[in-house]
Motif scaffolding. Sequence first.
Motif, PDB file in Angstrom:
ATOM      1  N   SER A  35       0.836  -1.209   0.000  1.00 39.27           N
ATOM      2  CA  SER A  35       0.000   0.000   0.000  1.00 39.27           C
ATOM      3  C   SER A  35       0.867   1.254   0.000  1.00 39.27           C
ATOM      4  N   PHE A  36       1.987   1.190   0.733  1.00 39.36           N
ATOM      5  CA  PHE A  36       2.902   2.331   0.793  1.00 39.36           C
ATOM      6  C   PHE A  36       3.419   2.671  -0.606  1.00 39.36           C
ATOM      7  N   ILE A  52       9.789  -1.731  10.087  1.00 41.71           N
ATOM      8  CA  ILE A  52      10.383  -2.815   9.300  1.00 41.71           C
ATOM      9  C   ILE A  52       9.426  -3.989   9.154  1.00 41.71           C
ATOM     10  N   ASN A  53       8.923  -4.478  10.287  1.00 46.40           N
ATOM     11  CA  ASN A  53       8.132  -5.713  10.296  1.00 46.40           C
ATOM     12  C   ASN A  53       6.665  -5.419   9.997  1.00 46.40           C
ATOM     13  N   VAL A  54       6.369  -5.254   8.699  1.00 42.50           N
ATOM     14  CA  VAL A  54       5.000  -4.960   8.264  1.00 42.50           C
ATOM     15  C   VAL A  54       4.606  -5.977   7.193  1.00 42.50           C
ATOM     16  N   PRO A  55       3.312  -6.144   6.940  1.00 41.56           N
ATOM     17  CA  PRO A  55       2.871  -7.148   5.957  1.00 41.56           C
ATOM     18  C   PRO A  55       3.293  -6.822   4.522  1.00 41.56           C
ATOM     19  N   LYS A  56       3.331  -7.871   3.713  1.00 39.90           N
ATOM     20  CA  LYS A  56       3.498  -7.833   2.251  1.00 39.90           C
ATOM     21  C   LYS A  56       4.917  -7.454   1.824  1.00 39.90           C
ATOM     22  N   ILE A  57       5.331  -6.222   2.017  1.00 37.35           N
ATOM     23  CA  ILE A  57       6.699  -5.806   1.687  1.00 37.35           C
ATOM     24  C   ILE A  57       7.277  -5.124   2.930  1.00 37.35           C
ATOM     25  N   ASN A  58       8.387  -5.622   3.457  1.00 37.98           N
ATOM     26  CA  ASN A  58       8.901  -5.045   4.707  1.00 37.98           C
ATOM     27  C   ASN A  58       9.503  -3.662   4.484  1.00 37.98           C
ATOM     28  N   GLY A  59       9.673  -2.939   5.594  1.00 39.50           N
ATOM     29  CA  GLY A  59      10.105  -1.552   5.519  1.00 39.50           C
ATOM     30  C   GLY A  59      11.475  -1.354   4.915  1.00 39.50           C
ATOM     31  N   LEU A  60      12.393  -2.316   5.098  1.00 39.36           N
ATOM     32  CA  LEU A  60      13.722  -2.182   4.515  1.00 39.36           C
ATOM     33  C   LEU A  60      13.673  -2.275   2.997  1.00 39.36           C
ATOM     34  N   ASP A  61      12.858  -3.182   2.494  1.00 38.22           N
ATOM     35  CA  ASP A  61      12.706  -3.282   1.041  1.00 38.22           C
ATOM     36  C   ASP A  61      12.011  -2.052   0.476  1.00 38.22           C
ATOM     37  N   VAL A  62      11.065  -1.508   1.242  1.00 38.73           N
ATOM     38  CA  VAL A  62      10.410  -0.259   0.832  1.00 38.73           C
ATOM     39  C   VAL A  62      11.444   0.864   0.754  1.00 38.73           C
ATOM     40  N   CYS A  63      12.304   0.942   1.774  1.00 40.03           N
ATOM     41  CA  CYS A  63      13.352   1.970   1.801  1.00 40.03           C
ATOM     42  C   CYS A  63      14.249   1.850   0.577  1.00 40.03           C
ATOM     43  N   GLN A  64      14.659   0.634   0.258  1.00 35.94           N
ATOM     44  CA  GLN A  64      15.532   0.420  -0.895  1.00 35.94           C
ATOM     45  C   GLN A  64      14.836   0.804  -2.201  1.00 35.94           C
ATOM     46  N   THR A  65      13.552   0.516  -2.288  1.00 36.29           N
ATOM     47  CA  THR A  65      12.795   0.890  -3.487  1.00 36.29           C
ATOM     48  C   THR A  65      12.715   2.405  -3.632  1.00 36.29           C
ATOM     49  N   ILE A  66      12.446   3.101  -2.522  1.00 34.37           N
ATOM     50  CA  ILE A  66      12.387   4.565  -2.559  1.00 34.37           C
ATOM     51  C   ILE A  66      13.705   5.130  -3.066  1.00 34.37           C
ATOM     52  N   ARG A  67      14.793   4.616  -2.517  1.00 27.66           N
ATOM     53  CA  ARG A  67      16.109   5.162  -2.863  1.00 27.66           C
ATOM     54  C   ARG A  67      16.514   4.861  -4.310  1.00 27.66           C
ATOM     55  N   SER A  68      15.840   3.936  -4.952  1.00 27.18           N
ATOM     56  CA  SER A  68      16.153   3.648  -6.352  1.00 27.18           C
ATOM     57  C   SER A  68      15.745   4.796  -7.270  1.00 27.18           C
ATOM     58  N   PHE A  69      14.818   5.658  -6.790  1.00 24.09           N
ATOM     59  CA  PHE A  69      14.382   6.790  -7.627  1.00 24.09           C
ATOM     60  C   PHE A  69      14.353   8.113  -6.873  1.00 24.09           C
ATOM     61  N   ASP A  70      14.554   8.083  -5.571  1.00 27.43           N
ATOM     62  CA  ASP A  70      14.497   9.299  -4.759  1.00 27.43           C
ATOM     63  C   ASP A  70      15.636   9.255  -3.742  1.00 27.43           C
ATOM     64  N   LYS A  71      16.665  10.068  -3.967  1.00 27.60           N
ATOM     65  CA  LYS A  71      17.854  10.031  -3.112  1.00 27.60           C
ATOM     66  C   LYS A  71      17.798  11.039  -1.970  1.00 27.60           C
ATOM     67  N   THR A  72      16.834  11.938  -1.980  1.00 27.91           N
ATOM     68  CA  THR A  72      16.910  13.076  -1.060  1.00 27.91           C
ATOM     69  C   THR A  72      15.841  13.126   0.028  1.00 27.91           C
ATOM     70  N   ASP A  86      20.601  -5.042  12.417  1.00 31.63           N
ATOM     71  CA  ASP A  86      19.404  -4.463  11.815  1.00 31.63           C
ATOM     72  C   ASP A  86      19.652  -3.011  11.405  1.00 31.63           C
ATOM     73  N   LYS A  87      20.366  -2.274  12.261  1.00 37.72           N
ATOM     74  CA  LYS A  87      20.665  -0.878  11.947  1.00 37.72           C
ATOM     75  C   LYS A  87      21.604  -0.783  10.744  1.00 37.72           C
ATOM     76  N   LYS A  88      22.602  -1.672  10.700  1.00 35.85           N
ATOM     77  CA  LYS A  88      23.523  -1.672   9.556  1.00 35.85           C
ATOM     78  C   LYS A  88      22.768  -1.959   8.266  1.00 35.85           C
ATOM     79  N   ASP A  89      21.820  -2.870   8.335  1.00 39.42           N
ATOM     80  CA  ASP A  89      21.034  -3.201   7.139  1.00 39.42           C
ATOM     81  C   ASP A  89      20.236  -1.989   6.677  1.00 39.42           C
TER      82      ASP A  89
END
Length: 226
Positions: A35-36, A52-72, A86-89
């Motif tokens: 949904s995010f 981080i621990n949310v349904p469907k797509i976790n927060g770390l993967d969401v973060c990585q997806t955001i950074r693929s098109f939005d660096k700022t 976890d923090k290093k990840d």
Amino acid sequence: MKILLLEDDLILSAELCKFLESNHFVCDKVYDGDSFLRKIQGNTYDFYLLDINVPKINGLDVCQTIRSFDKTTPIIIISAYGDISDKKDAFSRLADDYLVKPFQFEELLLRMNSLLRRKLPSENSDQDLIVIDDLMINKTEQKVFRAGQEIALTLKEFQLLTYLAEAQGRTVSKQQITENVWEHHFNTNTNTVEVYINFLRKKIDKDFKVKLIHTRSGFGYYLNHV
């Protein structure tokens, strides 16, 4: 200033959004990663908060997806996971900050404002940006923000606020204000300065817990966070 919150704890999500809205942010919330990602496709946000621990797509993967098109756009991870791994990840996926649950909402707000202050100077030289507590004055663009919210000022209000801010906490007299802001002398018994100070207080301080514009009786005015 718009925030998108990814948090599947319904109570925490509601309380956090309520707190942020009380501090003059606009807060949208979603409860799963899918949904995010769909939400950001049709909307623009100024800040992301990700569990981080949310349904469907976790927060770390969401973060990585955001950074693929939005660096700022600033991203803070809010998670019950407190291990250094976890923090290093999270930081390896270019999150800006990491806050372990449970946390005080005020601490989150401080971290958010810190990131927002860092973002603005990258677009403006240091001398063109004045930061006092959560007040930011952009001299180049003649814009003012308080807690991330833009505040509309007239030209004279902006000039008066900037003059007070550049005094760096020192008290300035009515005569100093008239000479430097209005650039001419007029009878200091008139209430022009008081009127404009009142205008500023209504716009800068009225809706905020911490008051920045102060009167030193018999001496003048100063701007500070204490």
